[in-house]
Scaffold this motif. Structure first.
Motif, PDB file in Angstrom:
ATOM      1  N   ARG A 272       0.750  -1.698   0.331  1.00  0.00           N
ATOM      2  CA  ARG A 272      -0.407  -0.034  -0.162  1.00  0.00           C
ATOM      3  C   ARG A 272       0.924   1.367   0.195  1.00  0.00           C
TER       4      ARG A 272
ATOM      5  N   ASP B 229      -3.427   2.801  -1.920  1.00  0.00           N
ATOM      6  CA  ASP B 229      -4.195   2.468  -1.435  1.00  0.00           C
ATOM      7  C   ASP B 229      -5.485   2.448  -3.002  1.00  0.00           C
TER       8      ASP B 229
ATOM      9  N   ASP C 185      -6.668  -1.432  -3.355  1.00  0.00           N
ATOM     10  CA  ASP C 185      -7.948  -1.482  -3.284  1.00  0.00           C
ATOM     11  C   ASP C 185      -8.550  -2.381  -4.977  1.00  0.00           C
TER      12      ASP C 185
END
Length: 408
Positions: A294, A299, A303
């Motif tokens: 990450r 992120d 994700d």
């Protein structure tokens, strides 16, 4: 009372509170590394800033104190209240948050500063920090604010952005056990009333103070209101907690009167060296890999990968996270800049340009400049061929334009 500044400011953002507060307490103000002329010794995390602050206070003989901090200064205070609750008697979090935006936002801000310098941050500071009416009526203060940002060390500013990207205490708010004032400007668009209410909802003994006619730097924009609120909060808190006096060890010379403030120091001291971290066990490597993945790829990227994983691909994603990110990328032998150089070269060599955009973005976050990425791709042209490098330049150019263009 210890008072902490916001990112991009100096201790002078609190100047108009000092005359009132110093009538009641000894005041200690500090600058963040590289801010206000302080030595440019960057800190890697909010916890490291807190450890440096405690080391300085230890040297002054200060064992227990009240703490007021704005923005990242508030993050330092909240972190201290969590990790060293016996030191913090009372807390005021000004324009603060349990999590500041998203990690991707702050890491991209670091990329913009690394590429363009601090001018984009300086130019947009007035609109982030002040209400439009105040900015129009107080041009001298606006210029002062802009100059504070311009004179900050870029490397320390970037490090502070990285520290805020990693800061997240949403799950720990219930462990803050000291009386807490959460103070926020009603028109703060950076860490506004919504973030303040999250703090109040999570901290057991917290009260909200909403300051009308103020944005992010409420102590500058509404100094009298902020002074009154701090005075009321800390007076009440220390009346409830008689052990919260700020003692001075015998070898430290006490000031002539309780109202004499501490002289501000240029920088909080470096923390004492800590033992080397223990190597992660196999069970820790997935968690470590997720963290590093990450931090490097962002992120949003991770994700998106996780959202598309299913029963067929989830084992492969676990393998990548555990082995590539939890073991190889987490090794100490190379820094992340070097690993990014190797990764970009390997992707061009192997023709895997579908991964090049993500790793160009990662290279920028890991500290490579656009000029350095250009040199890497020129080097690949010699050893991997002109067509491969040409295709890589097209991919990297688009990413660099997206990531390094300052906000309008």
């Amino acid at each position: 009372m210890v008072i902490g500044p916001s990112l991009g400011t100096t201790w002078h953002m609190w100047d108009r509170q000092i005359p009132e507060l110093s009538q009641h307490w000894r005041i200690f103000r500090y600058d963040l590394p590289g801010h206000g002329g302080a030595p440019a010794h960057a800190a890697a995390s909010v916890a490291e800033l807190g450890d440096r602050l405690l080391a300085t206070l230890d040297g002054l003989g200060v064992q227990r104190f009240g703490y007021a901090g704005c923005s990242i200064g508030g993050a330092v205070g909240a972190d201290l209240a969590l990790r060293h609750p016996h030191r913090v008697a009372s807390l005021a979090l000004v324009a603060s948050s349990p999590r500041f935006g998203t990690a991707d936002e702050f890491r991209q801000r670091g990329v913009i500063v690394r590429t363009n310098g601090l001018e984009p941050m300086a130019r947009t500071a007035p609109e982030r920090w002040f209400t439009p009416g105040f900015a129009a009526a107080q041009p001298a203060i606006v210029e002062w604010a802009v100059q504070m940002v311009r004179t900050t060390d870029p490397g320390c500013y970037i490090a502070a952005c990285e520290a805020l990207a990693a800061f997240d205490i949403r799950g720990a708010l219930g462990r803050i056990g000291v009386p807490t004032l959460v103070l926020v400007g009603a028109e703060d668009q950076v860490t506004g009333p919504a973030e303040a209410r999250t703090l109040v909802a999570g901290i057991p003994d917290a009260r909200l103070a909403l300051v009308p006619g103020a944005s992010h730097l409420a102590p500058v924009e509404q100094p009298a209101a902020v002074s009154d609120l701090l005075l009321m909060h800390f007076s009440t808190a220390w009346q409830q907690d008689t052990s919260a006096a700020i003692p001075v060890l015998p070898h430290i010379t006490a000031p002539a009167a309780p109202s004499t403030p501490f002289v501000p120091v240029a920088e909080i001291a470096p923390a004492a060296a800590t033992p080397d971290a223990v190597a992660p066990t196999p069970d820790d490597r997935y968690e470590q890999g997720t963290k590093v993945r990450r931090e490097v790829l962002g992120d949003a990227h991770v994700d998106a990968v996780n959202d598309t994983a299913d029963a067929f691909t989830e084992d492969f994603q676990e393998l990548v996270t555990r082995y590539a990110w939890g073991e190889v990328w987490s090794r100490d032998g190379l820094d992340r800049r070097t690993r990014s150089v190797i990764t970009l070269t390997a992707l061009v060599t192997s023709g895997h340009l579908e991964r090049l955009a993500a790793h160009t973005r990662a290279a920028l976050r890991n500290g490579l400049t656009p000029a350095e990425i250009k040199e890497v791709l020129l080097q690949t042209a010699v050893y991997c061929g002109i067509p491969a490098a040409g295709a890589a330049f097209a991919v990297a150019q688009k990413v660099i334009q997206e990531e390094t263009t300052p906000p309008a």
